[in-house]
Design an enzyme around this catalytic site. Structure first.
Site, PDB file in Angstrom:
ATOM      1  N   GLU A  75      -8.138  11.317   0.413  1.00  0.00           N
ATOM      2  CA  GLU A  75      -8.990  12.396  -0.100  1.00  0.00           C
ATOM      3  C   GLU A  75      -8.759  12.629  -1.588  1.00  0.00           C
ATOM      4  OE1 GLU A  75      -8.324  12.881   4.256  1.00  0.00           O
ATOM      5  OE2 GLU A  75      -7.019  12.550   2.518  1.00  0.00           O
ATOM      6  N   GLY A 333       0.363   3.094  -4.612  1.00  0.00           N
ATOM      7  CA  GLY A 333      -0.614   3.090  -5.690  1.00  0.00           C
ATOM      8  C   GLY A 333      -1.019   1.724  -6.197  1.00  0.00           C
ATOM      9  N   GLU A 334      -0.670   0.651  -5.473  1.00  0.00           N
ATOM     10  CA  GLU A 334      -0.976  -0.695  -5.954  1.00  0.00           C
ATOM     11  C   GLU A 334      -2.030  -1.407  -5.112  1.00  0.00           C
ATOM     12  OE1 GLU A 334       2.711  -2.412  -8.497  1.00  0.00           O
ATOM     13  OE2 GLU A 334       2.863  -2.752  -6.327  1.00  0.00           O
ATOM     14  N   LEU A 359     -12.492   0.854   3.691  1.00  0.00           N
ATOM     15  CA  LEU A 359     -12.821  -0.527   3.345  1.00  0.00           C
ATOM     16  C   LEU A 359     -13.553  -0.635   2.011  1.00  0.00           C
ATOM     17  CD1 LEU A 359     -15.961  -1.742   5.274  1.00  0.00           C
ATOM     18  CD2 LEU A 359     -15.210   0.618   5.401  1.00  0.00           C
TER      19      LEU A 359
END
Length: 451
Positions: A75, A333-334, A359
């Site tokens: 979110e 975060g990658e 997706l």
């Protein structure tokens, strides 16, 4: 007039709500025990505890901000283009979360704005009358935007009572969730009717909200299509992919996997490698959704007798994958890097009934997607991706009853590089064609504020 005495649209159901508050007070000690339990793996779970009760905020406190509530990681990332748009207008943002990972993601995305005070980041308090009251009196936001599925009764009804406009943005509602709401009768329907407006992702979602008696529903599309991929991470992924391809290998990214799915994937991967169908065996990059499970999943890979290394063991790129069967993506975060380095994504949350994960980010990185059957959290996005050729589906019951089904689906695609190239182009086109939700949401909110 207090909605507790009002039986009209959006009214707070008194008996039900009293029982709800009692339950919350009884469960409050368990909520703190749960945080303490999770702190075994990350002590940060015990940070900012007073905020979860609606007080203890660092001074100064800016009032009159636009309040965006993004419960967790997905979110928060989805809210990024909307937050950026309001920042560009010179607005200040109050950004709230419920989870530690959501807060970490927000801090990563908006570090500069948090440092300058344009964004204030706190936890949304537990849904108790007194904690919510403290929170609202402290910050006095201009209006609130709740992301996707969040509908906390105390917050929603209290905002309605005090005339604070609250919107459900990028809203989605699965068929199963709609049935659950209807099980609560008028009480459940009143909760969503109390929103000032609901801006839904798809016609499917909009119709389900309308079936609950919500009148102000608009279809605006999905904000996740507007989320930009970090160009630095994309470039790192491309460098890694070139290195993998130089060794005549392909890579599959099993992304955002959930508890129970890793065992299915690792069994299929072991069988795939034993099939001897490839001159050079492909590489699996396994990225669990929850970081607290990284060590658990590492143990599963080891038990499967697969050679692996953790992403955290490398300080830079490209990663040396020679001789490895699996790379464990134990980083936060990658995902744009993992997607950009991959030739195919196996989407987690869809093999078992978790509803699927996002997706759209994979498609934005031009990566084809293989889905399980359980995609009800992304129903329209999954159907559209399959229809346009960006994704394929493996039936969920076959994955469980016949584990070879997943292995065969992976093998079929990895041996057909022409099909992967075709799906890659379709994925990129699909992601671009569905952009534009941010502008529609801004226009709808501007219109609402002027009416």
């Amino acid at each position: 007039m207090s909605l507790t005495n009002n039986s009209e649209y959006g009214a707070r159901p008194r008996i039900w709500f009293a029982a709800y508050q009692l339950l919350w007070h009884l469960l409050l000690p368990l909520a703190f025990m749960r945080l303490a339990w999770r702190a075994r793996h990350a002590f940060s779970y015990l940070h900012h505890i007073p905020e979860r009760l609606g007080f203890g905020y660092d001074k100064p406190v800016t009032q009159g901000s636009i309040w965006v509530h993004a419960v967790s990681v997905g979110e928060t990332r989805a809210a990024q283009p909307l937050i950026d748009a309001y920042l560009a207008r010179g607005e200040s943002i109050l950004l709230t979360h419920m989870t530690l990972n959501g807060r970490r993601t927000g801090k990563q995305l908006f570090a500069k704005e948090i440092a300058t005070g344009q964004i204030r980041q706190v936890y949304l308090p537990y849904d108790l009358c007194w904690s919510v009251e403290y929170f609202l009196k402290t910050f006095k936001p201009k209006f609130g935007l709740f992301m996707e599925t969040e509908a906390w009764p105390t917050v929603v009804f209290r905002c309605k009572e005090i005339g604070l406009p609250l919107f459900l943005v990028n809203a989605r509602l699965s068929e199963r969730s709609a049935r659950r709401v209807n099980q609560f009768g008028k009480a459940g329907r009143a909760l969503f009717q109390a929103f000032e407006g609901i801006l839904a992702q798809t016609e499917f979602d909009a119709e389900r909200y309308r079936s609950l008696g919500v009148q102000n529903v608009k279809i605006v599309g999905n904000l996740k299509f507007d989320v930009p991929l970090d160009p630095g991470l994309v470039e790192q992924g491309k460098v890694w992919q070139q290195d993998i391809h130089a060794g005549n290998r392909l890579m599959v990214c099993a992304a955002s996997t959930r508890d129970g799915e890793e065992a299915i994937i690792l069994k299929a991967w072991s069988d795939l490698l034993l099939s001897n169908a490839f001159k050079t065996p492909p590489l699996l990059c396994l990225v669990p959704r929850h970081p607290e499970r990284f060590t658990e999943v590492a143990d599963q890979i080891s038990s499967a007798d697969l050679k692996f290394r953790r992403r955290s063991e490398w300080t830079g790129l490209p990663i040396d994958c020679v001789g490895l069967d699996v790379v464990l993506g134990d980083s936060m975060g990658e995902m744009p890097m993992y997607y950009s380095a991959s030739d195919l994504v196996l989407m987690g949350g869809s093999l078992l009934p978790f509803g699927g994960q996002n997706l759209i980010e994979a498609c934005a990185a031009s990566c084809p997607v293989l889905l399980g059957e359980h995609t009800y959290n992304f129903q329209q996005a999954a159907l559209d991706a399959i229809r346009t050729g960006a994704a394929k589906r493996v039936r969920g019951e076959l994955i469980l009853s016949e584990p070879v089904a997943l292995m065969e689906a992976l093998k079929e695609l990895l041996l057909n590089t022409a099909e992967l190239v075709k799906m890659s182009a379709a994925a990129k086109t699909y992601s671009i064609e569905h952009q534009g939700a941010t502008k529609k949401i801004l226009a709808a909110l501007d219109q609402q504020s002027c009416s």
